[in-house]
Design an enzyme around this catalytic site. Sequence first.
Site, PDB file in Angstrom:
ATOM      1  N   SER A 136     -21.222  99.042 -20.443  1.00 21.76           N
ATOM      2  CA  SER A 136     -22.378  98.191 -20.679  1.00 21.76           C
ATOM      3  C   SER A 136     -21.983  96.897 -21.384  1.00 21.76           C
ATOM      4  O   SER A 136     -21.174  96.131 -20.873  1.00 21.76           O
ATOM      5  CB  SER A 136     -23.432  98.981 -21.470  1.00 21.76           C
ATOM      6  OG  SER A 136     -24.655  98.310 -21.496  1.00 21.76           O
ATOM      7  N   HIS A 159     -23.954  97.769 -15.284  1.00 18.96           N
ATOM      8  CA  HIS A 159     -25.335  97.977 -14.822  1.00 18.96           C
ATOM      9  C   HIS A 159     -26.217  96.853 -15.358  1.00 18.96           C
ATOM     10  O   HIS A 159     -25.832  96.135 -16.293  1.00 18.96           O
ATOM     11  CB  HIS A 159     -25.861  99.333 -15.289  1.00 18.96           C
ATOM     12  CG  HIS A 159     -25.921  99.493 -16.782  1.00 18.96           C
ATOM     13  ND1 HIS A 159     -26.864  98.883 -17.574  1.00 18.96           N
ATOM     14  CD2 HIS A 159     -25.134 100.198 -17.634  1.00 18.96           C
ATOM     15  CE1 HIS A 159     -26.682  99.198 -18.826  1.00 18.96           C
ATOM     16  NE2 HIS A 159     -25.619 100.003 -18.896  1.00 18.96           N
TER      17      HIS A 159
END
Length: 258
Positions: A136, A159
């Site tokens: 992340s 993501h």
Amino acid sequence: MDAPVAPSAPGLNPGSIPEAQPNPQAPKEAKSNPVLENIESLGQTRVAQSDESNIFCVSIIGQVEGHLVLPPQNKTTKYEHIIPQLVAAEQNDKIEGVLIILNTVGGDVEAGLAIAEMIASMSKPTVSLVLGGGHSIGVPIAVASRHSFISETATMTIHPIRLTGLVIGVPQSFEYLEKMQERVIRFVTKNSKISEAKFRELMLTTGELARDIGTTVVGKDAVEYGLIDELGGLGEALRKLNQLIEEHRQRITMGAVQ
């Protein structure tokens, strides 16, 4: 008549309080034992001394904690702790290079970007090493250094940005998310060799993550995509950092001569 004087024990003045005598049976206070403290705190008898080292190590472990305090059971890295350390390393003449070790699940986007921007703007050589995971918001931190490494078994999850808590259902909420996501994309593509199109493709892939969209990239693939510079571990990272330090010294010397 004179008032009667109370009898006193021999050797004591009237009205004085006798001092308490030490009890030989009382347990003695335990003296601090550095060996025991090291075992309790770090699980080892001796800690490697790095006071004379010219390399400063920064660890990004667990979840990057931002403006909100996370529950005590979470292992966190507080950005208000990391930023002053980076400033001190930049100002300290004895420190010639910074090694960033990452094993993080991500966390607060703005806090992670702040740490990444600090690393990218340092004048001293920096090398990052992803061990375990750099997921992340850990991706921008990993690519912020001059040279990045990832271990063969480490992974990086890419993501889209998500919000937790109350989300107001208005177009401005979507625009805010879009702008924040663009900041992450621009930073990653600027500080790595991956193209914007490929990074967006990895970010928006469906079917790979069970409860999310995105991609989990393993060490070798991260290097092939250009996200990370090189596959390696601690030894390779330190060798590269020492090489960058030597090159930095030569540039300073050449500048002084000119």
